[in-house]
Design a protein around this motif. Structure first.
Motif, short mmCIF file in Angstrom:
data_model
loop_
_atom_site.label_atom_id
_atom_site.label_comp_id
_atom_site.label_asym_id
_atom_site.label_seq_id
_atom_site.Cartn_x
_atom_site.Cartn_y
_atom_site.Cartn_z
N ALA A 10 0.85 -1.19 0.00
CA ALA A 10 0.00 0.00 0.00
C ALA A 10 0.88 1.24 0.00
N PRO A 11 0.36 2.37 -0.46
CA PRO A 11 1.15 3.61 -0.49
C PRO A 11 1.72 3.94 0.89
N GLY A 12 3.02 4.20 0.94
CA GLY A 12 3.66 4.58 2.18
C GLY A 12 3.93 3.44 3.14
N LYS A 13 3.63 2.22 2.72
CA LYS A 13 3.84 1.06 3.59
C LYS A 13 4.82 0.08 2.97
N GLU A 14 5.36 -0.78 3.79
CA GLU A 14 6.27 -1.80 3.30
C GLU A 14 5.50 -2.93 2.62
N ARG A 15 6.16 -3.60 1.72
CA ARG A 15 5.56 -4.76 1.07
C ARG A 15 5.40 -5.87 2.11
N GLU A 16 4.27 -6.54 2.08
CA GLU A 16 4.01 -7.60 3.05
C GLU A 16 3.51 -8.85 2.35
N GLY A 17 3.80 -9.98 2.96
CA GLY A 17 3.31 -11.25 2.44
C GLY A 17 1.86 -11.46 2.82
N VAL A 18 1.03 -11.80 1.87
CA VAL A 18 -0.39 -12.03 2.10
C VAL A 18 -0.67 -13.52 2.26
N SER A 19 -0.20 -14.32 1.31
CA SER A 19 -0.42 -15.75 1.37
C SER A 19 0.62 -16.45 0.52
N CYS A 20 1.11 -17.57 1.00
CA CYS A 20 2.11 -18.33 0.27
C CYS A 20 1.84 -19.82 0.40
N MET A 21 2.26 -20.55 -0.60
CA MET A 21 2.18 -22.00 -0.53
C MET A 21 3.39 -22.59 -1.22
N THR A 22 3.71 -23.83 -0.85
CA THR A 22 4.91 -24.44 -1.39
C THR A 22 4.53 -25.58 -2.34
N SER A 23 5.51 -26.21 -2.90
CA SER A 23 5.28 -27.30 -3.84
C SER A 23 5.09 -28.63 -3.12
N SER A 24 5.23 -28.66 -1.80
CA SER A 24 5.02 -29.87 -1.03
C SER A 24 3.59 -29.85 -0.47
N ASP A 25 3.32 -30.63 0.50
CA ASP A 25 1.96 -30.70 1.07
C ASP A 25 1.75 -29.74 2.23
N ASP A 26 2.64 -28.78 2.40
CA ASP A 26 2.46 -27.80 3.47
C ASP A 26 1.11 -27.10 3.33
N LEU A 27 0.47 -26.84 4.46
CA LEU A 27 -0.73 -26.01 4.42
C LEU A 27 -0.33 -24.59 4.06
N PRO A 28 -1.15 -23.89 3.30
CA PRO A 28 -0.79 -22.52 2.92
C PRO A 28 -0.66 -21.61 4.13
N TYR A 29 0.16 -20.59 3.97
CA TYR A 29 0.30 -19.56 4.98
C TYR A 29 -0.60 -18.38 4.62
N TYR A 30 -1.25 -17.80 5.61
CA TYR A 30 -2.03 -16.58 5.41
C TYR A 30 -1.66 -15.57 6.48
N ALA A 31 -1.52 -14.32 6.09
CA ALA A 31 -1.35 -13.26 7.07
C ALA A 31 -2.62 -13.16 7.92
N ASP A 32 -2.47 -12.79 9.18
CA ASP A 32 -3.62 -12.71 10.07
C ASP A 32 -4.71 -11.79 9.51
N SER A 33 -4.29 -10.74 8.82
CA SER A 33 -5.25 -9.75 8.32
C SER A 33 -6.16 -10.29 7.23
N VAL A 34 -5.81 -11.43 6.62
CA VAL A 34 -6.63 -11.95 5.52
C VAL A 34 -7.17 -13.35 5.79
N LYS A 35 -6.83 -13.93 6.93
CA LYS A 35 -7.30 -15.28 7.23
C LYS A 35 -8.82 -15.35 7.22
N GLY A 36 -9.34 -16.37 6.58
CA GLY A 36 -10.78 -16.56 6.50
C GLY A 36 -11.43 -15.78 5.36
N ARG A 37 -10.68 -14.89 4.72
CA ARG A 37 -11.23 -14.09 3.62
C ARG A 37 -10.55 -14.38 2.29
N PHE A 38 -9.27 -14.66 2.31
CA PHE A 38 -8.50 -14.91 1.09
C PHE A 38 -8.15 -16.39 0.98
#
Length: 129
Positions: A40-68
């Motif tokens: 966002a303008p004036g803010k640092e880049r942040e990770g929203v959600s990531c997933m790997t090529s293995s069977d790891d469960l995806p990661y979600y930032a707290d701010s988007v959990k349950g929505r993204f």
């Protein structure tokens, strides 16, 4: 050389939904960790959600959990970010990124590091009434 192109951004009202797409070319995504980041303008880049090529469960930032929801379609070599119940604070440029990796263990745990090797050009998401 892996190339990533995002699409699907736009203007949406609060409470609305958007689906971002990230099309990859130059290589297949099968062995890449993939993620969505935002800035966002004036803010640092942040990770929203990531997933790997293995069977790891995806990661979600707290701010988007349950929505993204992050997903990948290896047959189409495309990554998606389904965004529901959007809020004005979700307004940002959204980037997809990829990194040759097998699992979250390569990053010390479930997270979205900014050290990914490959980045798209970004797509603007604006949430406003």
């Amino acid at each position: 050389q892996l190339q990533l192109v995002e699409s699907g951004g736009g203007l949406v009202q609060p409470g609305g939904s958007l689906r971002l797409s990230c099309a990859a070319s130059g290589s297949t995504l099968d062995y890449y960790a993939i993620g969505w980041f935002r800035q966002a303008p004036g803010k640092e880049r942040e990770g929203v959600s990531c997933m790997t090529s293995s069977d790891d469960l995806p990661y979600y930032a707290d701010s988007v959990k349950g929505r993204f929801t992050i997903s990948r379609d290896n047959a189409k070599n495309t990554v998606y970010l389904q965004m529901n119940s959007l809020k004005p604070e979700d307004t940002a440029v959204y980037y997809c990124a990829a990194d040759f990796s097998m699992g979250f263990s390569d990053y010390g745990g479930p997270r979205c590091p900014l050290t990914y090797d490959y980045w798209g050009q970004g797509t603007q998401v604006t949430v406003s009434s």
